[in-house]
Design a protein around this motif. Structure first.
Motif, PDB file in Angstrom:
ATOM      1  N   TYR A 144     -21.141  19.547 -14.878  1.00  0.00           N
ATOM      2  CA  TYR A 144     -22.170  19.236 -13.817  1.00  0.00           C
ATOM      3  C   TYR A 144     -22.425  20.901 -13.499  1.00  0.00           C
ATOM      4  N   ARG A 168     -23.356  23.255 -19.394  1.00  0.00           N
ATOM      5  CA  ARG A 168     -24.838  23.762 -18.488  1.00  0.00           C
ATOM      6  C   ARG A 168     -26.284  24.431 -19.511  1.00  0.00           C
ATOM      7  N   LYS A 211     -29.411  15.788 -17.990  1.00  0.00           N
ATOM      8  CA  LYS A 211     -29.062  15.793 -16.554  1.00  0.00           C
ATOM      9  C   LYS A 211     -28.632  14.352 -16.216  1.00  0.00           C
ATOM     10  N   LYS A 239     -28.480  11.094 -14.421  1.00  0.00           N
ATOM     11  CA  LYS A 239     -28.743  10.593 -12.949  1.00  0.00           C
ATOM     12  C   LYS A 239     -26.817  10.299 -12.868  1.00  0.00           C
ATOM     13  N   GLU A 265     -25.170  12.967 -11.332  1.00  0.00           N
ATOM     14  CA  GLU A 265     -25.721  14.279 -10.320  1.00  0.00           C
ATOM     15  C   GLU A 265     -25.013  12.950  -9.353  1.00  0.00           C
ATOM     16  N   TYR A 266     -25.442  11.546  -9.093  1.00  0.00           N
ATOM     17  CA  TYR A 266     -24.828  10.998  -8.510  1.00  0.00           C
ATOM     18  C   TYR A 266     -22.830  10.761  -7.784  1.00  0.00           C
TER      19      TYR A 266
END
Length: 73
Positions: A44, A50, A57, A59, A62-63
């Motif tokens: 990330y 990036r 992106k 999820k 991100e989590y």
């Protein structure tokens, strides 16, 4: 890893019978070894990845990044 899988597929001329067994091994190892919160953070925050137009992106990534930050706090 996706680019590597695409290169394998392209080198094998898109013959699904040939590359799917290789992809299966890659996916199994990736799930066992690389599917960790720290690797998600590196993915990330890697600026070379990036800012690619193909950056996704996700999820789950991100989590995982948030989980890693919580561990460090």
């Amino acid at each position: 890893m996706d680019r590597a899988k695409e290169a394998i597929r392209d080198n094998l001329k898109g013959k699904k019978k040939l590359y799917m067994s290789i992809w299966k091994v890659i996916d199994e190892r990736r799930s066992e070894q690389l599917h960790r919160s720290l690797h998600a953070v590196v993915y990330y925050l890697n600026l070379a990845i990036r800012y690619l137009p193909t950056f996704n992106k996700d999820k789950e990534v991100e989590y995982s990044m948030l989980d890693c930050i919580e561990i460090l706090e």
